[in-house]
Design a protein around this motif. Sequence first.
Motif, PDB file in Angstrom:
ATOM      1  N   LYS A 135       0.818  -1.226   0.000  1.00 60.65           N
ATOM      2  CA  LYS A 135       0.000   0.000   0.000  1.00 60.65           C
ATOM      3  C   LYS A 135       0.845   1.268   0.000  1.00 60.65           C
ATOM      4  CE  LYS A 135      -0.842   0.069   5.011  1.00 60.65           C
ATOM      5  NZ  LYS A 135      -0.983  -1.229   5.657  1.00 60.65           N
ATOM      6  N   GLY A 136       2.117   1.142   0.401  1.00 63.52           N
ATOM      7  CA  GLY A 136       2.988   2.316   0.467  1.00 63.52           C
ATOM      8  C   GLY A 136       3.293   2.910  -0.899  1.00 63.52           C
ATOM      9  N   TYR A 137       3.012   2.172  -1.970  1.00 59.64           N
ATOM     10  CA  TYR A 137       3.322   2.671  -3.311  1.00 59.64           C
ATOM     11  C   TYR A 137       2.215   3.576  -3.858  1.00 59.64           C
ATOM     12  CZ  TYR A 137       7.328  -0.338  -3.081  1.00 59.64           C
ATOM     13  OH  TYR A 137       8.518  -0.897  -2.693  1.00 59.64           O
ATOM     14  N   ARG A 138       1.052   3.563  -3.198  1.00 63.35           N
ATOM     15  CA  ARG A 138      -0.062   4.476  -3.560  1.00 63.35           C
ATOM     16  C   ARG A 138      -0.402   4.415  -5.043  1.00 63.35           C
ATOM     17  NH1 ARG A 138      -1.609   7.677   1.279  1.00 63.35           N
ATOM     18  NH2 ARG A 138       0.094   7.237   2.653  1.00 63.35           N
ATOM     19  N   ARG A 139      -0.648   3.209  -5.522  1.00 62.46           N
ATOM     20  CA  ARG A 139      -1.009   3.067  -6.935  1.00 62.46           C
ATOM     21  C   ARG A 139      -2.517   3.120  -7.095  1.00 62.46           C
ATOM     22  NH1 ARG A 139       1.841  -2.376  -8.609  1.00 62.46           N
ATOM     23  NH2 ARG A 139       1.918  -1.589 -10.732  1.00 62.46           N
ATOM     24  N   GLY A 140      -2.932   3.684  -8.200  1.00 63.59           N
ATOM     25  CA  GLY A 140      -4.357   3.708  -8.527  1.00 63.59           C
ATOM     26  C   GLY A 140      -4.742   2.427  -9.235  1.00 63.59           C
ATOM     27  N   PRO A 141      -6.024   2.311  -9.620  1.00 65.51           N
ATOM     28  CA  PRO A 141      -6.507   1.089 -10.274  1.00 65.51           C
ATOM     29  C   PRO A 141      -5.736   0.748 -11.549  1.00 65.51           C
ATOM     30  CG  PRO A 141      -8.330   2.593  -9.794  1.00 65.51           C
ATOM     31  CD  PRO A 141      -7.073   3.303  -9.401  1.00 65.51           C
ATOM     32  N   ASP A 142      -5.173   1.752 -12.228  1.00 68.11           N
ATOM     33  CA  ASP A 142      -4.431   1.474 -13.467  1.00 68.11           C
ATOM     34  C   ASP A 142      -2.961   1.164 -13.202  1.00 68.11           C
ATOM     35  OD1 ASP A 142      -3.622   3.906 -12.579  1.00 68.11           O
ATOM     36  OD2 ASP A 142      -3.972   4.994 -14.455  1.00 68.11           O
ATOM     37  N   GLY A 143      -2.576   1.105 -11.926  1.00 63.43           N
ATOM     38  CA  GLY A 143      -1.190   0.769 -11.598  1.00 63.43           C
ATOM     39  C   GLY A 143      -0.271   1.980 -11.564  1.00 63.43           C
ATOM     40  N   ARG A 144      -0.776   3.138 -12.015  1.00 66.08           N
ATOM     41  CA  ARG A 144       0.051   4.362 -11.982  1.00 66.08           C
ATOM     42  C   ARG A 144      -0.108   5.036 -10.622  1.00 66.08           C
ATOM     43  NH1 ARG A 144       0.856   5.939 -17.438  1.00 66.08           N
ATOM     44  NH2 ARG A 144       2.248   7.490 -16.523  1.00 66.08           N
ATOM     45  N   LEU A 145       0.667   6.106 -10.388  1.00 70.42           N
ATOM     46  CA  LEU A 145       0.562   6.821  -9.122  1.00 70.42           C
ATOM     47  C   LEU A 145      -0.850   7.382  -8.966  1.00 70.42           C
ATOM     48  CD1 LEU A 145       2.102   7.883  -6.629  1.00 70.42           C
ATOM     49  CD2 LEU A 145       2.643   9.933  -7.955  1.00 70.42           C
ATOM     50  N   ASP A 146      -1.436   7.172  -7.798  1.00 69.95           N
ATOM     51  CA  ASP A 146      -2.813   7.614  -7.567  1.00 69.95           C
ATOM     52  C   ASP A 146      -2.817   9.094  -7.183  1.00 69.95           C
ATOM     53  OD1 ASP A 146      -5.437   7.916  -7.017  1.00 69.95           O
ATOM     54  OD2 ASP A 146      -5.541   6.392  -5.431  1.00 69.95           O
ATOM     55  N   LEU A 147      -2.915   9.956  -8.190  1.00 66.52           N
ATOM     56  CA  LEU A 147      -2.838  11.399  -7.934  1.00 66.52           C
ATOM     57  C   LEU A 147      -4.080  11.911  -7.218  1.00 66.52           C
ATOM     58  CD1 LEU A 147      -1.259  12.358 -11.355  1.00 66.52           C
ATOM     59  CD2 LEU A 147      -0.116  12.503  -9.131  1.00 66.52           C
ATOM     60  N   ALA A 148      -5.127  11.059  -7.180  1.00 68.56           N
ATOM     61  CA  ALA A 148      -6.340  11.452  -6.456  1.00 68.56           C
ATOM     62  C   ALA A 148      -6.221  11.151  -4.960  1.00 68.56           C
ATOM     63  CB  ALA A 148      -7.542  10.702  -7.036  1.00 68.56           C
ATOM     64  N   ASP A 149      -5.217  10.407  -4.572  1.00 68.27           N
ATOM     65  CA  ASP A 149      -4.987  10.118  -3.153  1.00 68.27           C
ATOM     66  C   ASP A 149      -4.610  11.441  -2.472  1.00 68.27           C
ATOM     67  OD1 ASP A 149      -3.416   9.633  -0.797  1.00 68.27           O
ATOM     68  OD2 ASP A 149      -3.187   7.548  -1.404  1.00 68.27           O
ATOM     69  N   PRO A 150      -5.343  11.833  -1.411  1.00 71.56           N
ATOM     70  CA  PRO A 150      -5.085  13.156  -0.811  1.00 71.56           C
ATOM     71  C   PRO A 150      -3.646  13.342  -0.344  1.00 71.56           C
ATOM     72  CG  PRO A 150      -7.078  12.151   0.114  1.00 71.56           C
ATOM     73  CD  PRO A 150      -6.461  11.136  -0.789  1.00 71.56           C
ATOM     74  N   ALA A 151      -3.020  12.297   0.167  1.00 74.41           N
ATOM     75  CA  ALA A 151      -1.636  12.450   0.652  1.00 74.41           C
ATOM     76  C   ALA A 151      -0.684  12.668  -0.526  1.00 74.41           C
ATOM     77  CB  ALA A 151      -1.216  11.226   1.460  1.00 74.41           C
ATOM     78  N   VAL A 152      -0.931  11.975  -1.632  1.00 75.80           N
ATOM     79  CA  VAL A 152      -0.099  12.164  -2.832  1.00 75.80           C
ATOM     80  C   VAL A 152      -0.307  13.586  -3.360  1.00 75.80           C
ATOM     81  CG1 VAL A 152       0.307  11.419  -5.217  1.00 75.80           C
ATOM     82  CG2 VAL A 152      -0.164   9.707  -3.439  1.00 75.80           C
ATOM     83  N   ALA A 153      -1.586  13.982  -3.447  1.00 71.43           N
ATOM     84  CA  ALA A 153      -1.895  15.323  -3.974  1.00 71.43           C
ATOM     85  C   ALA A 153      -1.235  16.392  -3.104  1.00 71.43           C
ATOM     86  CB  ALA A 153      -3.411  15.519  -4.028  1.00 71.43           C
ATOM     87  N   ALA A 154      -1.246  16.195  -1.782  1.00 70.41           N
ATOM     88  CA  ALA A 154      -0.636  17.188  -0.892  1.00 70.41           C
ATOM     89  C   ALA A 154       0.873  17.254  -1.121  1.00 70.41           C
ATOM     90  CB  ALA A 154      -0.932  16.830   0.570  1.00 70.41           C
ATOM     91  N   ASP A 155       1.506  16.100  -1.328  1.00 66.50           N
ATOM     92  CA  ASP A 155       2.960  16.101  -1.563  1.00 66.50           C
ATOM     93  C   ASP A 155       3.295  16.785  -2.892  1.00 66.50           C
ATOM     94  OD1 ASP A 155       3.378  14.840   0.801  1.00 66.50           O
ATOM     95  OD2 ASP A 155       3.969  12.896  -0.043  1.00 66.50           O
ATOM     96  N   VAL A 156       2.474  16.531  -3.917  1.00 63.40           N
ATOM     97  CA  VAL A 156       2.716  17.168  -5.217  1.00 63.40           C
ATOM     98  C   VAL A 156       2.579  18.689  -5.053  1.00 63.40           C
ATOM     99  CG1 VAL A 156       1.791  17.503  -7.546  1.00 63.40           C
ATOM    100  CG2 VAL A 156       2.015  15.183  -6.624  1.00 63.40           C
ATOM    101  N   ALA A 157       1.520  19.118  -4.358  1.00 66.48           N
ATOM    102  CA  ALA A 157       1.281  20.558  -4.200  1.00 66.48           C
ATOM    103  C   ALA A 157       2.430  21.206  -3.427  1.00 66.48           C
ATOM    104  CB  ALA A 157      -0.050  20.787  -3.487  1.00 66.48           C
ATOM    105  N   ALA A 158       2.885  20.545  -2.360  1.00 62.97           N
ATOM    106  CA  ALA A 158       3.960  21.137  -1.546  1.00 62.97           C
ATOM    107  C   ALA A 158       5.237  21.247  -2.362  1.00 62.97           C
ATOM    108  CB  ALA A 158       4.200  20.275  -0.309  1.00 62.97           C
ATOM    109  N   MET A 159       5.510  20.240  -3.160  1.00 61.63           N
ATOM    110  CA  MET A 159       6.752  20.285  -3.924  1.00 61.63           C
ATOM    111  C   MET A 159       6.662  21.304  -5.063  1.00 61.63           C
ATOM    112  SD  MET A 159       9.141  17.198  -4.617  1.00 61.63           S
ATOM    113  CE  MET A 159      10.317  17.172  -5.949  1.00 61.63           C
ATOM    114  N   ALA A 160       5.479  21.404  -5.653  1.00 61.88           N
ATOM    115  CA  ALA A 160       5.294  22.383  -6.722  1.00 61.88           C
ATOM    116  C   ALA A 160       5.497  23.787  -6.148  1.00 61.88           C
ATOM    117  CB  ALA A 160       3.899  22.244  -7.316  1.00 61.88           C
ATOM    118  N   ALA A 161       4.975  24.027  -4.945  1.00 60.77           N
ATOM    119  CA  ALA A 161       5.104  25.353  -4.337  1.00 60.77           C
ATOM    120  C   ALA A 161       6.567  25.645  -4.044  1.00 60.77           C
ATOM    121  CB  ALA A 161       4.284  25.424  -3.050  1.00 60.77           C
ATOM    122  N   ARG A 162       7.289  24.638  -3.582  1.00 57.88           N
ATOM    123  CA  ARG A 162       8.675  24.897  -3.221  1.00 57.88           C
ATOM    124  C   ARG A 162       9.561  25.147  -4.432  1.00 57.88           C
ATOM    125  NH1 ARG A 162      13.325  21.327  -0.733  1.00 57.88           N
ATOM    126  NH2 ARG A 162      13.234  20.631  -2.894  1.00 57.88           N
TER     127      ARG A 162
END
Length: 505
Positions: A135-162
């Motif tokens: 579960k630590g890989y946070r994959r979506g149903p298609d096997g890709r990164l689950d960008l809809a996962d709130p924790a993933v989305a938060a990490d993307v947003a934080a890194m984009a801001a930085r």
Amino acid sequence: MNRLSLTALPRLAARSGVVLPRYDVGELGVAIVHLGVGAFHRAHQALYTEDCLDGGAGGPDWGICAFTQRSDDVLQALGPQDGLYCVLERGAGAGPARVAGTLREVRSGPHDPLGPAGRIADPRVRLVTLTVTEKGYRRGPDGRLDLADPAVAADVAAMAARSAPAHRPRAGSGLRPRTTIGQLAAAMAERRRRDAGPLSVLPCDNLPANGRVLRGLLQDFCAALPDGDGLAGWIEEQVAFPSSVVDRIVPAATDADRAEAAMLLGVRDAGCVAAEPYRQWVVEDDFAAGRPPWEQAGAVLTADVAPYESAKLRLLNAAHSLLAYAGALAGHRTIAEAMADDELATAAAGLMEADASPTLDAPDGLDLPGYRAGVLRRFADPALGHTTVQVAADGSVKLPVRLLGTVRERLAAGAEPYWAAFAVAAWMVFVGRHTDARGRSLPLSDPRADELARAVADFGNAGQLVDRLLGVRSVFPADLAADQVFRALLVHHAARLLAPGTGVR
Ligand code: CS2
């Protein structure tokens, strides 16, 4: 009673029956960062490295800085012990207890001020290993990164801001990614900024092609950043992602294990682990910045791990899950007790032999009947006490990897995957009924527990239970869910498993 520590180590030398590090533990530097310092890491990768150090392997200091991922329990256990812990072997062929010294730093993933990203950015670090579970890989149903996962989305947003121009000079401060992929992406960005040199990232979780998958997930993360192309290119050039297949049964440590460790060591060890004597590690030999000579410790370094990986996942892990769900439903506390139930032992053997084996392209030299027999022997050893509910955890992310490939390929070949369907049906009943044959409650520990509980709420009969869970797209792809042969097998097994008071009969 005193705790195990570097100060206590010299006194342990006088105790018979305990193997101690043969190298100077206090002098060992860190070249490996590990994410997810659970019992498995301590009894597997850390010990292979320990063997290399004991054997006097030269080269960089291959000590490990290990991060907790979710809870800090391990930090509390190992922090006051200078990272030292003892490994007890259980069952047929068990060797002596052993103290391992490779964990030179133990840090909190969620709370450490430097964080995994900061530590990995150290140019002396050449290798990152991971045991973060499926579960630590946070994959979506298609096997890709689950960008809809709130924790993933938060990490993307934080890194984009930085990475916005105004923030660039402050790189390295303040970024606290929560997900493993976010931590790795931040680590890569920081290594790139510091020009810290090439690195290898070696996943050690039960996923097929885990290195390739991890590389793809990082690419997905970069693609979600407004200026991620540069980072993606740097990763492509500088970072290797070898795949690996890991195998060792390591149940959660118990109070009895800790009491035994205290008796043997004469000091208290809150971080001890107990494992079976067997261990295997097959590693793709594709590293960007060196590695410990793990082959000296019995690891298999090879150009292609794929054949080993499907054998292990589709035989061992699939049969393990079958015994876990059907065993728990029947009221068996441990995998060994489930194996002592003839019906379940037959089902586990049938799954491996009739369903999974025909789908395997076994590596040269792997004797499949011998491998299957070995797996059943290991499961049946009562000394391990591996609980069915521990193996039953996280089914929604384990099933697709362990069982659904076999189901799909057997159906495509026109065959009925009878036992593989039994295992899936046992999971469905486990999710739907959450009590065993004696009415005792069974915990549903799963990253998708809420979604699953909603799906099965108030189901009326086996057909409904099966249809509702087949409708969970994150587990069952649409084509498989629509297969009538598969559905009929599931309903057949689920009806028997649901029959009142009968457990699995
Ligand atoms: C188990 C595995 O918990 C589980 O799901 O099937 O962790 C198993 O013990 C290991 O993969 C053995 O190598």
